[in-house]
Design a protein around this motif. Structure first.
Motif, PDB file in Angstrom:
ATOM      1  N   HIS A 291      -3.092   4.379   4.403  1.00  0.00           N
ATOM      2  CA  HIS A 291      -2.078   2.712   5.096  1.00  0.00           C
ATOM      3  C   HIS A 291      -3.409   1.786   5.067  1.00  0.00           C
ATOM      4  CE1 HIS A 291      -0.277   6.685   8.096  1.00  0.00           C
ATOM      5  NE2 HIS A 291       0.620   6.054   7.274  1.00  0.00           N
TER       6      HIS A 291
ATOM      7  N   MET B 262      -2.298   0.097   2.805  1.00  0.00           N
ATOM      8  CA  MET B 262      -0.726   0.088   1.728  1.00  0.00           C
ATOM      9  C   MET B 262      -0.402  -1.544   2.495  1.00  0.00           C
ATOM     10  SD  MET B 262       1.071   3.575   3.252  1.00  0.00           S
ATOM     11  CE  MET B 262       2.772   3.158   3.652  1.00  0.00           C
ATOM     12  N   SER B 263      -1.612  -1.671   3.662  1.00  0.00           N
ATOM     13  CA  SER B 263      -1.610  -2.961   4.130  1.00  0.00           C
ATOM     14  C   SER B 263      -2.594  -4.212   3.911  1.00  0.00           C
ATOM     15  CB  SER B 263      -2.158  -2.876   5.519  1.00  0.00           C
ATOM     16  OG  SER B 263      -3.127  -2.336   5.762  1.00  0.00           O
TER      17      SER B 263
ATOM     18  N   ASP C   1      -0.974   1.541  -6.682  1.00  0.00           N
ATOM     19  CA  ASP C   1      -0.768   2.112  -6.069  1.00  0.00           C
ATOM     20  C   ASP C   1      -0.352   3.347  -5.601  1.00  0.00           C
ATOM     21  OD1 ASP C   1       1.303   1.241  -3.583  1.00  0.00           O
ATOM     22  OD2 ASP C   1       2.932   0.885  -4.654  1.00  0.00           O
TER      23      ASP C   1
ATOM     24  N   SER D   5       1.545   3.687  -2.359  1.00  0.00           N
ATOM     25  CA  SER D   5       2.368   3.851  -0.594  1.00  0.00           C
ATOM     26  C   SER D   5       3.821   4.387  -0.451  1.00  0.00           C
ATOM     27  CB  SER D   5       3.334   1.825  -0.606  1.00  0.00           C
ATOM     28  OG  SER D   5       3.555   1.787  -2.076  1.00  0.00           O
ATOM     29  N   ASN D   6       4.421   4.838  -1.936  1.00  0.00           N
ATOM     30  CA  ASN D   6       5.297   6.013  -1.763  1.00  0.00           C
ATOM     31  C   ASN D   6       4.527   7.451  -2.133  1.00  0.00           C
ATOM     32  OD1 ASN D   6       7.299   3.875  -2.767  1.00  0.00           O
ATOM     33  ND2 ASN D   6       5.752   3.551  -4.197  1.00  0.00           N
TER      34      ASN D   6
END
Length: 493
Positions: A124, A127-128, A179, A181-182
């Motif tokens: 998290h 992701m931010s 990444d 995020s997925n």
């Protein structure tokens, strides 16, 4: 069998009117290495070094999949590092790749814990805020532990020519700066399953910049390289009969397989064994209570701590001991509720049991915390039960249950059986696997050709997400009881 990076003592034939081979071809044919790749920088340096050394050199090569790469033209030292990056801890071992000898091993807390104890919190954050900060943290931790290993062995990090890394899917992505995020959202897609062979310089690792870096592949968002490494180290993919690996850390992954097939089920269960479900929970370090005995009459508590230090909290094995003792001595019922008996007090957190009460510290467990533990133990057992059931197998069909991760470290198997965390089968079937993730990384470090076997393992895996599984949801409530609402399941599966 050659390690991931290896050296050769070579005396190349001198050039002559009858032998006009180019320097690179001369090196490749003398070393008898097919598909040799020589980087441009080393190609430029090769003519000078060969002639200075009268064509007698000790080059270092690295296995990088389909080809073998020249890493250094002439050097004496060839070392390698195997690493297990866990969510909580990093463990690394140093090898002399000439003698294939393990020199030393060290561990440290993963520096990323400042961004959250669990992997979801870190994802998290990434992701931010992006992955850069988390990547820097883990690279900094790795460089610290590598430098410490090198200093103790009195070697230079420049002499480290191979690094193998096993970690879960998210940790691998954060290491590589990818990444994430997925990964935690449906349909749970990582950036890559099998990262290519990398150079240490690409990751700013404290090793020779040309060093081969191999990261174990993943088979999905929740089946990471640490599980594949564990399968490799234990040889489950070659077993003649169905074998189980239970690896419990911050999550629980369960492998069931043999030489023709591998099934992996993953679900949440780890917090119970990381001390995460108790306010007094802590990692296994000095001061952590790891053994608990409760007097059946007075309910007086006797404990043992790591390092015989003053009690500061309870680690995973201590939590299991505590719940088992509370149940065995009749202090809690099958639902984990306290009975009105000695040792039970009323606190702002509700009914609680006092484990330690001194001027320095009060360590207690509340009914709410016991309920959280029961959810973790139920998730772990149900994952195992449902996965085996879906394959038409019972617990007694399994000859070997390998126990890795936090569950395999210091936990008394009989206590775990007594509360329904593990099946009620002969204790000798349970085999501690210790850090199977690191063991697999060490195997590949010392036998570079195993990368082909690793890819075969990855292709054999069928993954089952337990937390959203219909059968899991159906069976889960019964496992919330101590030891189980249907105790026969613990024996028969």
């Amino acid at each position: 069998m050659k390690p991931l990076s290896f050296s050769l003592n070579l005396q190349l034939p001198l050039p002559s009117p009858d032998d006009k081979r180019a320097d690179v071809e001369r090196l490749g044919e003398t070393s008898d290495i097919k598909d040799l790749h020589v980087p441009l920088e080393l190609m430029r340096a090769l003519p000078t070094v060969l002639r200075e050394k009268n064509f007698s050199i000790k080059p270092v090569f690295g296995i990088t999949g389909p080809c073998t790469r020249l890493l250094e033209i002439d050097t004496e030292q060839v070392f390698g590092i195997a690493i297990d990056i866990g969510t909580t801890n990093i463990v690394a071992s140093l090898f002399d790749l000439k003698s294939i000898k393990k020199i030393s091993e060290k561990s440290m807390t993963n520096p990323q814990t400042v961004y959250g104890d669990d992997i979801l919190s870190r994802m998290h954050f990434a992701m931010s805020r992006g992955v850069d900060e988390l990547q820097r943290a883990v690279i900094g931790g790795l460089n610290s532990i590598i430098a410490s290993l090198a200093d103790d062995a009195k070697i230079k990090t420049q002499g480290i020519f191979a690094v193998t890394v096993a970690s879960n899917t998210a940790m691998t992505h954060l290491l590589l700066g990818l990444d994430v995020s997925n990964i935690p959202v449906e349909p749970y897609i990582p950036v890559v399953h099998s990262p290519d062979f990398l150079k240490a310089g690409e990751l700013d690792l404290a090793a020779n910049p040309e060093a081969v870096v191999y990261t174990f592949p993943n088979a999905g968002s929740y089946v990471g390289g640490d599980i594949i490494s564990g399968i490799l180290s234990l040889g489950i993919h070659k077993a003649e009969t169905p074998t189980v690996l239970i690896d419990v850390g911050t999550n629980a992954e369960i492998v069931v397989g043999m030489k023709d097939w591998l099934f992996v089920g993953a679900g949440a269960a780890g917090p119970a064994l990381e001390g995460g479900v108790l306010s007094a929970g802590m990692r296994a370090q000095p001061g952590a209570i790891y053994r608990i005995e409760i007097d059946p009459v007075t309910h007086e508590v006797k404990n043992k701590t790591i390092g015989d230090a003053l009690p500061a909290g309870i680690c995973g094995s201590g939590v299991i001991d505590l719940i088992a003792e509370l149940f065995e001595k009749g202090i809690i019922d099958s639902m984990g509720r306290f009975r009105d008996t000695a040792g039970v007090v009323r606190t702002e957190n509700g009914p609680s049991f006092v484990v330690v009460h001194t001027e320095r510290a009060t360590i207690e467990v509340s009914e709410r915390e016991i309920d959280n533990f029961l959810r973790s133990k139920a998730a772990m057992f149900t994952s195992l039960h449902v996965l085996l059931k879906s394959l038409g197998l019972g617990f007694r069909d399994i000859d070997r249950f390998y126990i890795a991760g936090a569950l395999g470290t210091g936990v008394r198997v009989r206590k775990a059986i007594g509360i329904g965390m593990l099946p009620d089968i002969p204790v000798e079937k349970y085999i501690p696997a210790n850090n199977s993730s690191l063991s697999g990384a060490e195997l590949l470090l010392t036998n570079g050709e195993l990368h082909r076997e690793v890819e075969k393992i990855r292709s054999m895996i069928t993954y089952r997400e337990m937390n959203t599984d219909t059968e899991f949801m159906k069976e889960f409530p019964d496992a919330l009881f101590l030891p189980h609402l249907n105790p026969d399941i613990l024996t028969n599966g």
